[in-house]
Design a protein around this motif. Structure first.
Motif, PDB file in Angstrom:
ATOM      1  N   TYR A 144       0.824  -1.210   0.000  1.00 17.59           N
ATOM      2  CA  TYR A 144       0.000   0.000   0.000  1.00 17.59           C
ATOM      3  C   TYR A 144       0.859   1.262   0.000  1.00 17.59           C
ATOM      4  O   TYR A 144       0.549   2.242  -0.690  1.00 17.59           O
ATOM      5  CB  TYR A 144      -0.935   0.012   1.213  1.00 17.59           C
ATOM      6  CG  TYR A 144      -2.209  -0.768   1.024  1.00 17.59           C
ATOM      7  CD1 TYR A 144      -2.187  -2.079   0.588  1.00 17.59           C
ATOM      8  CD2 TYR A 144      -3.450  -0.193   1.298  1.00 17.59           C
ATOM      9  CE1 TYR A 144      -3.350  -2.806   0.424  1.00 17.59           C
ATOM     10  CE2 TYR A 144      -4.625  -0.911   1.136  1.00 17.59           C
ATOM     11  CZ  TYR A 144      -4.575  -2.215   0.703  1.00 17.59           C
ATOM     12  OH  TYR A 144      -5.735  -2.932   0.534  1.00 17.59           O
ATOM     13  N   SER A 145       1.940   1.245   0.777  1.00 22.04           N
ATOM     14  CA  SER A 145       2.783   2.450   0.820  1.00 22.04           C
ATOM     15  C   SER A 145       3.496   2.656  -0.517  1.00 22.04           C
ATOM     16  O   SER A 145       3.681   3.796  -0.951  1.00 22.04           O
ATOM     17  CB  SER A 145       3.786   2.373   1.971  1.00 22.04           C
ATOM     18  OG  SER A 145       4.604   1.230   1.890  1.00 22.04           O
TER      19      SER A 145
ATOM     20  N   GLN B  65       2.840   7.762   5.971  1.00 23.71           N
ATOM     21  CA  GLN B  65       4.189   8.188   6.349  1.00 23.71           C
ATOM     22  C   GLN B  65       5.243   7.443   5.529  1.00 23.71           C
ATOM     23  O   GLN B  65       6.181   8.056   4.998  1.00 23.71           O
ATOM     24  CB  GLN B  65       4.406   7.952   7.841  1.00 23.71           C
ATOM     25  CG  GLN B  65       5.732   8.510   8.356  1.00 23.71           C
ATOM     26  CD  GLN B  65       5.890   8.273   9.843  1.00 23.71           C
ATOM     27  OE1 GLN B  65       5.872   7.127  10.303  1.00 23.71           O
ATOM     28  NE2 GLN B  65       6.032   9.346  10.602  1.00 23.71           N
ATOM     29  N   TRP B  66       5.091   6.132   5.435  1.00 24.59           N
ATOM     30  CA  TRP B  66       6.044   5.353   4.644  1.00 24.59           C
ATOM     31  C   TRP B  66       6.013   5.779   3.169  1.00 24.59           C
ATOM     32  O   TRP B  66       7.060   5.856   2.523  1.00 24.59           O
ATOM     33  CB  TRP B  66       5.707   3.856   4.757  1.00 24.59           C
ATOM     34  CG  TRP B  66       6.236   3.214   6.007  1.00 24.59           C
ATOM     35  CD1 TRP B  66       6.417   3.802   7.224  1.00 24.59           C
ATOM     36  CD2 TRP B  66       6.650   1.855   6.150  1.00 24.59           C
ATOM     37  NE1 TRP B  66       6.912   2.889   8.126  1.00 24.59           N
ATOM     38  CE2 TRP B  66       7.062   1.691   7.503  1.00 24.59           C
ATOM     39  CE3 TRP B  66       6.696   0.766   5.304  1.00 24.59           C
ATOM     40  CZ2 TRP B  66       7.534   0.468   7.995  1.00 24.59           C
ATOM     41  CZ3 TRP B  66       7.151  -0.463   5.787  1.00 24.59           C
ATOM     42  CH2 TRP B  66       7.567  -0.602   7.121  1.00 24.59           C
ATOM     43  N   ALA B  67       4.830   6.045   2.641  1.00 24.11           N
ATOM     44  CA  ALA B  67       4.709   6.435   1.230  1.00 24.11           C
ATOM     45  C   ALA B  67       5.449   7.747   0.955  1.00 24.11           C
ATOM     46  O   ALA B  67       6.125   7.894  -0.070  1.00 24.11           O
ATOM     47  CB  ALA B  67       3.236   6.574   0.854  1.00 24.11           C
ATOM     48  N   ILE B  68       5.312   8.694   1.869  1.00 23.62           N
ATOM     49  CA  ILE B  68       6.005   9.984   1.704  1.00 23.62           C
ATOM     50  C   ILE B  68       7.506   9.761   1.651  1.00 23.62           C
ATOM     51  O   ILE B  68       8.209  10.307   0.799  1.00 23.62           O
ATOM     52  CB  ILE B  68       5.630  10.948   2.845  1.00 23.62           C
ATOM     53  CG1 ILE B  68       4.142  11.313   2.771  1.00 23.62           C
ATOM     54  CG2 ILE B  68       6.491  12.214   2.798  1.00 23.62           C
ATOM     55  CD1 ILE B  68       3.610  11.981   4.032  1.00 23.62           C
TER      56      ILE B  68
ATOM     57  N   PHE C 105       1.424   7.267  -6.434  1.00 25.10           N
ATOM     58  CA  PHE C 105       0.353   8.258  -6.615  1.00 25.10           C
ATOM     59  C   PHE C 105       0.874   9.665  -6.325  1.00 25.10           C
ATOM     60  O   PHE C 105       0.573  10.624  -7.036  1.00 25.10           O
ATOM     61  CB  PHE C 105      -0.809   7.908  -5.685  1.00 25.10           C
ATOM     62  CG  PHE C 105      -2.072   8.666  -5.949  1.00 25.10           C
ATOM     63  CD1 PHE C 105      -3.072   8.120  -6.741  1.00 25.10           C
ATOM     64  CD2 PHE C 105      -2.278   9.922  -5.405  1.00 25.10           C
ATOM     65  CE1 PHE C 105      -4.259   8.809  -6.981  1.00 25.10           C
ATOM     66  CE2 PHE C 105      -3.452  10.622  -5.633  1.00 25.10           C
ATOM     67  CZ  PHE C 105      -4.444  10.060  -6.430  1.00 25.10           C
ATOM     68  N   LEU C 106       1.672   9.790  -5.263  1.00 22.40           N
ATOM     69  CA  LEU C 106       2.230  11.096  -4.897  1.00 22.40           C
ATOM     70  C   LEU C 106       3.183  11.614  -5.967  1.00 22.40           C
ATOM     71  O   LEU C 106       3.248  12.821  -6.234  1.00 22.40           O
ATOM     72  CB  LEU C 106       2.973  10.997  -3.562  1.00 22.40           C
ATOM     73  CG  LEU C 106       2.134  10.730  -2.309  1.00 22.40           C
ATOM     74  CD1 LEU C 106       3.045  10.532  -1.097  1.00 22.40           C
ATOM     75  CD2 LEU C 106       1.168  11.875  -2.050  1.00 22.40           C
ATOM     76  N   LEU C 107       3.930  10.703  -6.593  1.00 22.40           N
ATOM     77  CA  LEU C 107       4.932  11.102  -7.585  1.00 22.40           C
ATOM     78  C   LEU C 107       4.315  11.617  -8.886  1.00 22.40           C
ATOM     79  O   LEU C 107       4.934  12.432  -9.576  1.00 22.40           O
ATOM     80  CB  LEU C 107       5.866   9.919  -7.873  1.00 22.40           C
ATOM     81  CG  LEU C 107       6.882   9.597  -6.774  1.00 22.40           C
ATOM     82  CD1 LEU C 107       7.504   8.230  -6.985  1.00 22.40           C
ATOM     83  CD2 LEU C 107       7.968  10.668  -6.721  1.00 22.40           C
TER      84      LEU C 107
END
Length: 497
Positions: A32-33, A66-69, A39-41
């Motif tokens: 998920y992260s 948090q991990w995704a960031i 998605f953020l990129l």
């Protein structure tokens, strides 16, 4: 690959997180992260340290965001879920946030503001994305990772920028000192915009391959219910939580008390921090749980630096000895090392110390000595090898009649009075004395202050006893349970007008 994520690869099927929605494996957290990072990129190769503020409840969603960031190369800016909009906008504007992520409960609060300011806004509910494995950037450990804000008990909050290397040092130090393993199971009750919750509980557990269980909002009865399930063996909280748990325990039946005691004495570790733990609470907790709480010392800027030992004697009222890899010294007002047994400011050096105050080069420069030691502003004395905090030089050290007086020492004595539930001691400016020792009290019932003052004089020297009292229904506190002493001073000033 950052070290924090390694267990997600080596223990994919193990439960990483338990929350109100159920259990979540390390593999699920990793997948998920990764997807949210992609998605953020938006097709870009790297966020390049863009600040990403997120307001998400403490659960699986918080950790995956948090991990995704971090995986996308951004700097995580966790927002306090209890703050009003003006406090949130201060953090968002101070960090020059470029992306805001909000859980469904907080979309209404933040979406209009983000639109007005032209900030990219993402609803957590819209972030679930499928697809193939994304291509994510390689993250150097020297890059910025997170901005947390100081508690603002003495001045306007400052953004503390830590790198991935700082965070990894903070985590690995505690894992070594407190013997974390993948067999551990901890309960997180702490706010996740502070180092105590983010590093000491969540990140240490996940780095070790342990399980983090979230309970939100706090409810003492539910906490004991979780304990009785028999899975939790590591518990960390602030003094106000221990105080509430003691009260809940005392209201239980004898049968329930016996069951809780038998359950809690099996725990591997219980820790208290973020504020001074009254010795009275320490002793009560020992009686109901069999545990002498491990007290430690840390700050947003340094993570944890000093701790009572995991194995060996723990001393009530003391914060312990330096942690592995942390250098400490006590100095006087001219930055000269103090003699043994004399009070001095704690200064810290080591890889866990933060990089800078965000956007405040002058404040950063002032917080370090010319030879690279971080000035904590906390005054302590070393007794038999253990550090004992006397207070913050700015708010807890009262300069009255030529004496330097520890507000924390006076508070500890006052809490032993049977009619005092809580107290906060501050110095109020005075022409004659420099500062007047002044005590705000929360009492069980109305008190005769003259009788109290006489009792105080029997406990400690007259020059340390309060000359001014204020009765309150409750003390002003921040999200971590620390008394905001500047607010107390304002209340005394209002009273004298």
């Amino acid at each position: 690959m950052l070290n924090l994520f390694n267990k997600a690869l080596s223990l994919p099927e193990k439960t990483a997180i338990i929350d109100s929605e159920g259990s979540h494996s390390f593999q699920k957290l990793n997948t998920y992260s990764d997807q949210i990072a992609s998605f953020l990129l938006q097709g870009n190769p790297d966020l390049n340290e863009k600040r990403v503020a997120f307001m998400v409840n403490p659960d699986f969603d918080y950790v995956k965001i948090q991990w995704a960031i971090w995986k996308a190369g951004g700097i995580a800016v966790p927002l306090c879920i209890t703050y009003p909009l003006p406090s949130l906008t201060y953090v968002i504007e101070d960090t020059q946030t470029e992306i805001i992520i909000a859980g469904p409960e907080y979309v209404e609060l933040l979406s209009k503001y983000a639109k007005e300011k032209g900030i990219r806004f993402l609803n957590l509910s819209d972030l679930e994305s499928s697809g193939s494995s994304p291509i994510l950037p390689e993250i150097e450990s020297s890059r910025g990772a997170m901005i947390l804000y100081t508690s603002g008990t003495t001045s306007l909050p400052k953004g503390v920028l830590t790198t991935h290397a700082n965070i990894e040092s903070q985590i690995s130090t505690l894992i070594e000192a407190w013997k974390w393993t993948e067999k551990d199971h901890t309960l997180c009750l702490l706010p996740l915009h502070h180092v105590h919750g983010i590093i000491n509980v969540v990140s240490c557990a996940l780095w070790s391959g342990a399980t983090v269980e979230f309970l939100h909002p706090f409810d003492a009865k539910q906490v004991f219910g979780k304990f009785l399930e028999g899975k939790i063996n590591v518990f960390m909280a602030v003094p106000t939580i221990y105080f509430k748990l003691v009260s809940e325990f005392e209201s239980s039946s004898e049968k329930e008390k016996d069951a809780l005691f038998e359950c809690m004495k099996q725990f591997r570790l219980m820790v208290s921090g973020s504020a001074a733990l009254p010795v009275s609470v320490m002793e009560k907790w020992k009686a109901i749980s069999g545990h002498y709480l491990l007290e430690r010392y840390g700050m947003t800027e340094i993570g944890m630096a000093i701790s009572n030992p995991y194995e060996g004697p723990r001393k009530a009222g003391y914060i312990g000895k330096p942690l592995p890899g942390v250098k400490t010294r006590l100095v006087d007002e001219e930055n000269r090392p103090v003699d043994s047994g004399q009070p001095g400011e704690i200064q810290i050096q080591g890889p866990s110390v933060f990089k800078e105050y965000w956007g405040k080069p002058e404040a950063t420069a002032k917080s370090f000595t010319s030879d690279g030691w971080f000035k904590t502003g906390d005054v302590a004395v070393i007794e038999e090898g253990y550090f004992r905090i006397l207070g913050r030089d700015s708010v807890d050290i009262i300069k009255s009649g030529g004496y330097k007086i520890s507000a924390l020492e006076i508070e500890e004595v006052m809490r032993k009075h049977p009619l005092i539930k809580d107290c906060g001691v501050v110095g109020i400016p005075d022409e004659e004395w420099g500062e007047l020792v002044s005590a705000a009290l929360v009492t069980q019932e109305p008190m005769d202050l003259k009788v109290l003052n006489q009792w105080m004089r029997e406990q400690m020297p007259a020059y340390k006893t309060p000359r001014k009292y204020l009765i309150l229904n409750e003390l002003p506190r921040n999200a971590m349970g620390k008394v905001v002493k500047n607010e107390l001073k304002k209340l005394f000033n209002q009273e004298s007008k």
